[in-house]
Motif scaffolding. Structure first.
Motif, short mmCIF file in Angstrom:
data_model
loop_
_atom_site.label_atom_id
_atom_site.label_comp_id
_atom_site.label_asym_id
_atom_site.label_seq_id
_atom_site.Cartn_x
_atom_site.Cartn_y
_atom_site.Cartn_z
N ALA A 59 11.66 8.31 -0.34
CA ALA A 59 12.52 9.45 -0.02
C ALA A 59 12.06 10.10 1.28
N GLY A 60 12.82 9.90 2.34
CA GLY A 60 12.57 10.61 3.58
C GLY A 60 11.55 9.99 4.50
N VAL A 61 10.84 8.95 4.09
CA VAL A 61 9.85 8.32 4.95
C VAL A 61 10.56 7.30 5.85
N ASP A 62 10.37 7.45 7.13
CA ASP A 62 11.13 6.69 8.12
C ASP A 62 10.53 5.31 8.32
N LEU A 63 10.97 4.33 7.50
CA LEU A 63 10.55 2.94 7.62
C LEU A 63 11.80 2.07 7.65
N ASP A 64 11.70 0.92 8.33
CA ASP A 64 12.86 0.03 8.49
C ASP A 64 12.43 -1.41 8.25
N PHE A 65 12.52 -1.87 6.98
CA PHE A 65 12.19 -3.23 6.59
C PHE A 65 13.46 -4.07 6.48
N LEU A 77 5.83 -7.93 13.77
CA LEU A 77 4.65 -8.59 13.21
C LEU A 77 4.72 -8.62 11.69
N PRO A 78 4.11 -9.62 11.06
CA PRO A 78 4.14 -9.71 9.59
C PRO A 78 3.44 -8.52 8.95
N VAL A 79 4.03 -8.00 7.88
CA VAL A 79 3.42 -6.91 7.12
C VAL A 79 4.09 -6.82 5.77
N ALA A 80 3.28 -6.56 4.74
CA ALA A 80 3.79 -6.30 3.39
C ALA A 80 3.19 -4.99 2.90
N VAL A 81 3.99 -4.22 2.18
CA VAL A 81 3.53 -2.94 1.65
C VAL A 81 3.93 -2.86 0.18
N VAL A 82 2.97 -2.53 -0.67
CA VAL A 82 3.25 -2.22 -2.07
C VAL A 82 3.01 -0.73 -2.26
N SER A 83 4.01 -0.03 -2.81
CA SER A 83 3.95 1.43 -2.85
C SER A 83 4.53 1.95 -4.16
N THR A 84 4.11 3.16 -4.51
CA THR A 84 4.82 3.92 -5.53
C THR A 84 6.04 4.56 -4.87
N GLN A 85 6.79 5.35 -5.63
CA GLN A 85 8.05 5.90 -5.13
C GLN A 85 7.84 6.95 -4.04
N LEU A 86 6.60 7.32 -3.72
CA LEU A 86 6.39 8.34 -2.69
C LEU A 86 6.94 7.91 -1.33
N HIS A 108 -5.38 8.72 4.76
CA HIS A 108 -5.37 7.28 4.52
C HIS A 108 -3.93 6.78 4.48
N ARG A 109 -3.07 7.49 3.73
CA ARG A 109 -1.66 7.11 3.67
C ARG A 109 -1.01 7.17 5.05
N ARG A 110 -1.34 8.23 5.78
CA ARG A 110 -0.75 8.38 7.12
C ARG A 110 -1.19 7.23 8.03
N ALA A 111 -2.44 6.83 7.95
CA ALA A 111 -2.92 5.72 8.76
C ALA A 111 -2.21 4.42 8.39
N VAL A 112 -1.97 4.22 7.09
CA VAL A 112 -1.24 3.03 6.66
C VAL A 112 0.18 3.05 7.20
N LEU A 113 0.85 4.21 7.09
CA LEU A 113 2.22 4.30 7.59
C LEU A 113 2.29 4.06 9.09
N ASP A 114 1.32 4.58 9.84
CA ASP A 114 1.31 4.34 11.29
C ASP A 114 1.15 2.85 11.59
N LEU A 115 0.28 2.17 10.84
CA LEU A 115 0.09 0.74 11.04
C LEU A 115 1.36 -0.03 10.68
N VAL A 116 2.00 0.37 9.59
CA VAL A 116 3.24 -0.29 9.16
C VAL A 116 4.30 -0.16 10.25
N ARG A 117 4.50 1.05 10.77
CA ARG A 117 5.54 1.27 11.79
C ARG A 117 5.25 0.44 13.05
N MET A 118 3.98 0.39 13.43
CA MET A 118 3.63 -0.39 14.61
C MET A 118 3.98 -1.87 14.43
#
Length: 735
Positions: A525-531, A513-522, A497-507
């Motif tokens: 560290a090391g997760v490749d996202l660029d907001f 495209l507009p996107v908001a993510v609320v997350s814990t600290q997981l 589920h987390r992986r599917a969310v991350l794939d959608l976020v990166r896309m």
């Protein structure tokens, strides 16, 4: 007496000859121990470990068990000890003393010194005749059991004045023995030939070719402004790999390409020094999954083992010992795992956890996001890392954007730090891509934070607990102003589920495209996202800087925005559980009246004060563990060493392929053995809960126990937030 048996008949109807098993285990254990200059010790332990099975009572019990099923017992149904004979031989005849402890523990786990003394006393008193009978019968077929010279120890042992190094050698010898014992036994029952792993050093040229192709695919025709700096970081890592073995701090800003550079360092360092494998440990499974894919691209699928199962099989009924042994032994050139898996295995006492530990010898050990190591466990962890490099032929790479001040601690006194980046501050200055804003006085509510963040087109919000993430997600979803999703990430969601969310976020990020993510600290560290914009709830400096690494990561903006907020209605208790005193020390140096978290000299002072406030070396659990290690009290060490203060357990949740989940559940009840592949396939379906909360859910019919510490979630699973379940009292929400 032509032959005696070690194990009952296999599927082909053939029993396992004791001579074959002892010599086969000896050969393997000696080969494994050769990695830490202890071939003679490993071979001897393998040769005598099952000598007790030569006794008449045990041989008769084996035939009864083979005919009737069940375990080996005497005529009255009592268990028959077979460990005392080999333990006595090693301690008294070979003069191994405490190095006979692996023999006593090779089924139940490493003992303490009182257990050893008790075993030897009984072997010389009431069990004397039985022990001597077994030795005589075994020696009649294998004379070297009695005639072999005392095994040679590694040269450093004679002059060692550090009992912790000796304790680590006992652990390594135990690991080599139990892995060899398991593999030789499995070869008999399963008919499998032993795999031959590819040497890591031979992969340097294919790695460079794969890296070039990987970078072309990733960058395409338009490299980002950060890519040239990443290339410089990589070249420095490869050049540093030519240095002698040791401990290598690798401070580099978030987004500077540490994952690939660490792989380049490892493969070239291995080629330079003939090292056997690289073991890469990261703090979170979300990073493990991402990094494992990168390394599969670079090293090749067949050379990478991804091992991060969170299922603990130690809590199994006595009759299911094969399941306890169904663990990976890390016989691969590249292993990607978690720091929890790595260090809780190293300081365990159980064969199933420790059979892989000997693979750390002669390896490149990469600790990614090393700032996440828990302060309370630093003393034993750093002690072990030092001794692995000094006595066991390993090298350690400490990678982090917020490099902890380990070399200011006494435990590393006298060690030479082999820095990968000679002058890190200029690198940080060049890669400064964000501007910090501090929203702490007055403290905002989650609703206020949500209302402001709702105006951003692409925004990431990171909070400290799962409860806070759920609440903020609800607030933001209610006021979000754009035609795009408000997503959620936490460990209450299945891995897939987390992986599917991350794939959608990166896309959506890549396509503007507009996107908001609320997350814990997981996610930080090391997760490749660029907001373009990141909100981060107040946390220690290293967490703030890691969160900032998700803003303007590729440097395509003039600057990204990082808003650090101190929520008025956040979970104070939960934040204290996560960070403890580190948060208070951080506020003394960083904030609206202090420095930004990427100021390295201030960061070093912060770590010094933090370690002093927590008295990391002077008292507490870490010191207690070191004291018990010096006494060879393996059970107490295993009980006290915990990477996570509050034990979390895996929960199989109703997400993903129902048919596959049901198949895997069925295979969990295999009466003989659960294959390691089952646990790897289960991982995408697992979320986590604190162990007390899982038990609370069971009592209310919302969860059920499956196997080991694995539970199944029977309650509702939110399509966005996963498991939404808490204690009824709000103050206990984050237990």
């Amino acid at each position: 007496m032509d032959e005696m048996w070690a194990h009952s008949a296999n599927r082909a109807g053939r029993r396992h000859a004791l001579t074959e098993h002892l010599r086969g285990t000896s050969l393997l254990a000696g080969e494994f121990a050769d990695a830490f200059d202890a071939r003679s010790l490993g071979a001897y332990l393998g040769l005598v470990h099952d000598v007790g099975k030569a006794g008449c009572a045990w041989q008769e019990g084996l035939l009864r068990a083979e005919a009737a099923g069940g375990r080996v017992v005497d005529a009255e149904g009592r268990g028959i000890d077979h460990k005392a004979a080999g333990t006595w031989l090693a301690a008294r005849t070979a003069g191994l003393g405490f190095f006979s402890m692996p023999l006593l523990g090779h089924h139940g786990g490493l003992p303490d010194t009182q257990d050893l003394k008790r075993c030897l006393y009984l072997a010389e008193t009431e069990a004397r005749d039985r022990v001597q009978e077994a030795i005589d019968r075994a020696a009649a077929l294998i004379p070297e059991i009695r005639t072999a010279p005392a095994p040679k120890m590694p040269a450093w042992v004679a002059s060692a004045n550090d009992l912790h190094a000796v304790e680590l050698l006992i652990r390594m010898a135990f690991s080599a023995l139990v892995d060899a014992d398991f593999l030789d036994t499995a070869q008999h029952f399963r008919g499998r030939s032993l795999p031959v792993a590819t040497s890591l050093g031979t992969l340097s040229e294919p790695f460079e070719e794969a890296r070039s192709a990987y970078l072309k695919r990733r960058m395409g025709s338009s490299p980002t402004p950060v890519d040239a700096i990443r290339a410089e970081v990589y070249e420095q890592a490869v050049q540093t790999a030519l240095q002698p073995r040791g401990i290598f701090p690798f401070p580099a800003p978030t987004g500077s390409g540490k994952t690939i550079a660490a792989g380049g360092f490892a493969v070239h360092h291995a080629a330079e020094h003939g090292l056997r494998r690289v073991i890469i440990a990261v703090p979170y499974m979300s990073i493990t999954e991402q990094n494992a894919q990168v390394y599969r691209d670079l090293f090749g699928d067949t050379h990478v083992l991804e091992h991060h199962s969170s299922i603990d099989l130690h809590r199994q009924p006595r009759g299911r010992k094969w399941q306890k042994l169904a663990a990976e032994n890390w016989d691969a050139p590249v292993v990607v795992t978690t720091t929890v898996q790595l260090f809780e295995s190293l300081f365990s006492r159980k064969p199933s956890a420790m059979r892989k530990v000997h693979r750390l010898a002669g390896a490149v050990i990469v600790l990614d996001e090393v700032q996440a190591l828990p302060d309370a466990m630093l003393l034993p962890i750093l002690s072990a890392l030092r001794h692995l490099t000094e006595y066991f032929g390993s090298s350690v790479l400490l990678a982090s954007a917020t490099q902890p001040a380990f070399f200011d601690l006494d435990i590393f006194r006298g060690l030479q730090a082999r820095d990968v980046i000679a002058r890190p501050q200029p690198l940080y200055d060049r890669l400064r891509r964000v501007r910090y804003r501090w929203w702490c006085d007055p403290k905002p509510t989650f609703r206020q934070v949500a209302q402001e963040a709702a105006g951003e087109k692409q925004v990431l919000l990171i909070v400290n607990t799962t409860g806070d993430a759920m609440r903020l997600h609800e607030e933001l979803a209610a006021v979000w102003r754009h035609d795009g999703p408000v997503l959620h990430l936490s460990t209450r969601m299945a891995s897939a589920h987390r992986r599917a969310v991350l794939d959608l976020v990166r896309m959506r990020l890549e396509n503007g495209l507009p996107v908001a993510v609320v997350s814990t600290q997981l996610v930080e560290a090391g997760v490749d996202l660029d907001f373009p914009t990141v909100y981060r709830a107040m946390a220690p400096a290293e967490a703030l800087q890691q969160a900032a690494g998700r803003a303007n990561r590729n440097g395509t903006l003039s600057e990204g925005k990082v808003i650090v907020f101190d929520p008025a209605d956040g979970s104070t208790r939960g934040t204290e559980l996560v960070y403890g005193a580190a948060l208070g020390v951080s506020c003394s140096y960083f904030g609206p009246d202090g420095e930004d978290p990427d100021h390295l000299s201030t960061l070093r002072i912060y770590y010094r004060d933090r370690y002093a406030v927590k008295n990391v070396e002077g008292s507490g659990t870490g010191r207690q563990i070191q004291d018990r290690r010096a006494e060879f009290d393996f059970p107490t060490v295993a009980k006290q060493f915990r990477m996570i203060d509050e034990l979390s357990v895996p929960i199989l949740v109703p997400y993903g392929d129902e048919a596959e989940r049901d198949e895997l559940k069925e295979r969990l009840h295999n009466p003989e053995r659960i294959e390691p592949a089952v646990f790897r396939r289960l991982q995408p379906y697992l979320a986590t809960l604190p162990a007390p909360l899982a038990k609370y859910a069971v009592a209310r019919g919302l969860a059920a126990e499956l196997v080991g510490d694995l539970y199944e979630w029977l309650g509702p699973y939110h399509p966005e937030r996963g498991i939404e379940f808490a204690y009824p009292k709000p103050e206990d929400y984050n237990k």
